[in-house]
Design an enzyme around this catalytic site. Structure first.
Site: not given
Length: 223
Positions: A17, A52-54
């Site tokens: 990320c 997951g990736c914000f």
């Protein structure tokens, strides 16, 4: 599922990320102070989810009717006020999460859960796409017994739908605390469209989400 080229996948696995674009200048100053949490307005409710990736999840929920604001941050761990670097060590127990401020009269909690399961793969333990680690695990945090029951029912529906080949592994956890991420992470998807991670991982994921939640999307002018 369309697979990424091996060379690109390897790069993203290493960077996750945090992959920077070559167009981002080295003199760019990141605001690393924690963002401020908004106060819930009268009649609003708050939901906290990890998927997951914000960067991506924030954008997904921001696009839904009835959602006023989404904040990227950290939840599910033991350390107070963790930094992005600390969470990235995989030792604090936190997951990258989003906190959603919404009007339940416009978008019910059950619809948020439908969006949650449409927006990521809830069957991969400690992983979302190229991102690997406990900080990317799937979690639904509940604040009331009713929310817990709704989450468990949504998991049963998702498993019964046959949409995924494997069973849902989303953790169902009581909400304790949410720590907002650094200012530079907020709204990252829209602020950095040239980032290779955004281009190759987040954009396809958001487009798939918007297709699944088409009837719940805000008008473009309101997004």
């Amino acid at each position: 599922m369309k697979l990424l080229p091996l060379s690109l996948l390897s790069l993203l696995l290493l960077a996750g990320c945090t992959e920077k674009s070559s167009t981002e200048t080295t003199t760019e100053v990141k605001d690393t102070t924690p963002a401020k949490l908004p106060d819930a307005k009268p009649g609003e409710a708050v939901a906290t989810l990890a998927a997951g990736c914000f960067w991506c999840i924030e954008e997904e929920f921001e696009s839904l009717k009835g959602v006023r604001e989404v904040v990227s941050g950290y939840a599910g761990g033991d350390l107070e006020n963790p930094t992005y670097e600390q969470v990235g060590t995989d030792q604090t127990g936190h997951a990258e999460s989003v906190q959603i401020y919404y009007d339940p009269k416009v978008i019910p909690y059950d619809t948020l859960l439908t969006a949650f399961f449409a927006g990521h793969d809830p069957t991969t333990p400690d992983r979302q796409g190229p991102d690997i680690g406990k900080q990317y695990r799937s979690i639904a945090f509940y604040r009331t017994p009713e929310e817990k029951a709704s989450i468990e029912a949504a998991i049963k529906r998702t498993n019964a739908s046959g949409h995924f080949d494997n069973p849902v592994v989303t953790q169902v956890v009581p909400f304790k605390a949410f720590y907002p991420a650094e200012v530079y992470h907020q709204g990252y998807y829209r602020a950095h469209p040239e980032n290779p991670y955004i281009e190759n991982v987040s954009v396809p994921k958001v487009e798939k989400f918007r297709k699944a939640m088409k009837s719940w999307l805000k008008l473009q002018a309101d997004a």
